[in-house]
Design an enzyme around this catalytic site. Structure first.
Site, PDB file in Angstrom:
ATOM      1  N   GLY A  19       0.807  -1.119   0.100  1.00  0.00           N
ATOM      2  CA  GLY A  19      -0.043  -0.063   0.210  1.00  0.00           C
ATOM      3  C   GLY A  19       0.740   1.314  -0.160  1.00  0.00           C
ATOM      4  N   ASN A  20       1.878   1.113   0.540  1.00  0.00           N
ATOM      5  CA  ASN A  20       2.812   2.320   0.768  1.00  0.00           C
ATOM      6  C   ASN A  20       3.304   2.838  -0.509  1.00  0.00           C
ATOM      7  OD1 ASN A  20       4.342   0.055   1.470  1.00  0.00           O
ATOM      8  ND2 ASN A  20       6.169   1.512   1.746  1.00  0.00           N
ATOM      9  N   LYS A 137     -13.195  -9.759   4.947  1.00  0.00           N
ATOM     10  CA  LYS A 137     -12.264  -8.778   4.621  1.00  0.00           C
ATOM     11  C   LYS A 137     -13.142  -7.505   4.258  1.00  0.00           C
ATOM     12  CE  LYS A 137      -8.703  -6.930   2.778  1.00  0.00           C
ATOM     13  NZ  LYS A 137      -7.448  -6.728   3.416  1.00  0.00           N
ATOM     14  N   LYS A 220      -3.246 -10.043  -2.400  1.00  0.00           N
ATOM     15  CA  LYS A 220      -2.130  -9.622  -3.341  1.00  0.00           C
ATOM     16  C   LYS A 220      -0.941 -10.536  -3.126  1.00  0.00           C
ATOM     17  CE  LYS A 220       1.013  -6.343  -2.116  1.00  0.00           C
ATOM     18  NZ  LYS A 220       0.934  -6.516  -0.606  1.00  0.00           N
ATOM     19  N   LYS A 282       1.942 -11.810   4.580  1.00  0.00           N
ATOM     20  CA  LYS A 282       3.031 -11.562   3.775  1.00  0.00           C
ATOM     21  C   LYS A 282       3.947 -12.828   4.073  1.00  0.00           C
ATOM     22  CE  LYS A 282       2.849  -6.734   3.900  1.00  0.00           C
ATOM     23  NZ  LYS A 282       2.062  -6.615   2.815  1.00  0.00           N
TER      24      LYS A 282
HETATM   25  P1  ADP Z   1       1.600  -3.254   2.686  1.00  0.00           P
HETATM   26  O1  ADP Z   1       0.653  -1.907   2.947  1.00  0.00           O
HETATM   27  O2  ADP Z   1       2.894  -2.821   2.284  1.00  0.00           O
HETATM   28  O3  ADP Z   1       0.773  -4.347   2.210  1.00  0.00           O
HETATM   29  P2  ADP Z   1       1.014  -3.934   5.732  1.00  0.00           P
HETATM   30  O4  ADP Z   1       0.690  -2.543   6.227  1.00  0.00           O
HETATM   31  O5  ADP Z   1      -0.225  -4.520   5.261  1.00  0.00           O
HETATM   32  O6  ADP Z   1       1.732  -3.677   4.119  1.00  0.00           O
HETATM   33  O7  ADP Z   1       1.897  -4.528   6.452  1.00  0.00           O
HETATM   34  C1  ADP Z   1       3.055  -4.063   7.039  1.00  0.00           C
HETATM   35  C2  ADP Z   1       3.083  -3.648   8.559  1.00  0.00           C
HETATM   36  O8  ADP Z   1       2.773  -4.837   9.372  1.00  0.00           O
HETATM   37  C3  ADP Z   1       4.038  -3.070   9.153  1.00  0.00           C
HETATM   38  O9  ADP Z   1       4.267  -1.608   8.676  1.00  0.00           O
HETATM   39  C4  ADP Z   1       3.893  -3.400  10.382  1.00  0.00           C
HETATM   40  O10 ADP Z   1       3.297  -2.078  11.170  1.00  0.00           O
HETATM   41  C5  ADP Z   1       2.958  -4.432  10.651  1.00  0.00           C
HETATM   42  N1  ADP Z   1       3.418  -5.600  11.477  1.00  0.00           N
HETATM   43  C6  ADP Z   1       2.470  -6.296  12.021  1.00  0.00           C
HETATM   44  N2  ADP Z   1       3.263  -7.275  12.514  1.00  0.00           N
HETATM   45  C7  ADP Z   1       4.618  -7.307  12.573  1.00  0.00           C
HETATM   46  C8  ADP Z   1       5.785  -8.042  12.403  1.00  0.00           C
HETATM   47  N3  ADP Z   1       5.611  -9.400  13.428  1.00  0.00           N
HETATM   48  N4  ADP Z   1       6.942  -7.823  11.721  1.00  0.00           N
HETATM   49  C9  ADP Z   1       7.046  -6.473  11.070  1.00  0.00           C
HETATM   50  N5  ADP Z   1       5.844  -5.932  11.024  1.00  0.00           N
HETATM   51  C10 ADP Z   1       4.742  -6.111  11.425  1.00  0.00           C
HETATM   52 MG    MG Z   2       0.492  -0.721   4.603  1.00  0.00          MG
END
Ligand code: ADP
Ligand code: MG
Length: 327
Positions: A19-20, A137, A220, A282
């Protein structure tokens, strides 16, 4: 595929953008925010391409679909609302276009000549997936309960999230196959950078010999885990906003996970270190990619993409390989 050692270099990489990479740091997703964020992502991806790596890109689409759903909901009286499948197709096209433009420029600046192609793609799911019985979801924006009611009356599922308001919930079934994976593979084989399976792909089910769209969304990263091996990708890089997955996340003795084996990552998953809805899927997707025959899966920051390809295995991010680090 052989297990990578310290000298393994990725040659065909599937990059999954989070997302970022598609919205401003505060999460806002105007056209300009998206163009700027994807412009940054394109710089890092071009660095990776300049390393001599073949690249396929997939991406999320949560905020973009959220914007389209809001337009649907506010303009019911003027223009008929469209399905989630159409929202998915529209976001694959707009994000694809924005990435094509950004990559063209970034590659040219590096004097790398490579065509970029974005595809509208479908992901097959099982009509009997238990997820359809339990939509969990959340998608779209929060709305007050009385506004949510009119959409519930139309047959949608909405859930009360307390102070924040109500939000629509849909099923998130398991991806089985990205139907256009072979087409994407031909394009990569012939030298193109390919953008596909955006938003996890447009979910379809096979029924009575026909494909039909369903009101669902696919994670995704999980779609990337089935797409990667079908493309012949040796490496999956999940590009997010943290350098690595972390155990005991948020606690004083938190620690990043480096290079680990399938056995070790399964252990860490079962100990509950990775939050559902963020790091959990992930890690699960990275593990699945390696279980499906991929050589290595890496979870790291977008900014470290090229670094991850350049440095020895395990030097950047969380890296999963079948046998783990070779002592
Ligand atoms: P994206 O938007 O890149 O798909 P998400 O925001 O869904 O990613 O997931 C990444 C986030 O997951 C990180 O910024 C962090 O805040 C969170 N997170 C939760 N649990 C963990 C963990 N065990 N290790 C690292 N990050 C984690
Ligand atoms: Mg995110």
């Amino acid at each position: 595929m052989t297990a990578p050692d310290a000298t393994h270099r990725p040659s065909r990489v599937l990059v999954a953008l989070g997302g970022n990479a598609m919205s401003a740091p505060d999460g806002s997703a105007t056209e300009q925010d998206q163009t700027e964020a994807l412009g940054q992502a394109a710089e890092h991806i071009s660095d990776l391409v300049a390393e001599g790596v073949e690249v396929v890109i997939t991406h999320g689409n949560g905020p973009q679909v959220g914007n389209l759903l809001a337009k649907n909901e506010y303009s019911v009286a003027i223009a008929s609302p469209v399905s989630l499948a159409w929202c998915g197709a529209q976001t694959q096209a707009t994000i694809g276009l924005t990435l094509m433009n950004a990559l063209d420029g970034a590659l040219q600046a590096r004097r790398v000549a490579r065509p970029v192609t974005a595809l509208v793609t479908r992901t097959l799911v099982d009509a009997d997936d238990p997820a359809f019985g339990e939509p969990v979801k959340p998608i779209g924006k929060y709305r007050p309960g009385d506004e949510a009611q009119q959409f519930i009356d139309l047959g949608q599922h909405w859930k009360d999230f307390g102070e924040k308001g109500w939000r629509r919930v849909v099923a998130s079934p398991q991806p089985l196959e990205v139907l256009e994976a072979q087409t994407a593979r031909f394009l990569v084989d012939s030298g193109s950078i390919v953008v596909c399976s955006g938003g996890g792909g447009i979910p379809v089910v096979r029924q009575d010999g026909r494909l039909r769209g369903v009101e669902a969304v696919i994670d995704k990263d999980l779609a990337a885990a089935v797409l990667g091996p079908a493309l012949g990708a040796d490496t999956l890089i999940i590009a997010t906003d943290v350098e690595a997955a972390i155990i005991r996340y948020g606690q004083p003795d938190a620690e990043p996970v480096g290079h680990v084996s399938l056995r070790r990552i399964r252990e860490l998953e079962s100990e509950g270190h990775f939050a559902a809805g963020s790091m959990g899927p992930k890690v699960s997707a990275a593990r699945t990619f390696v279980e499906n025959g991929g050589a290595a899966a890496i979870i790291t920051k977008l900014e470290l993409l090229a670094e991850a390809a350049r440095r020895p295995v395990g030097a950047v991010g969380t890296v999963i390989t079948a046998d783990g680090p070779q002592e």
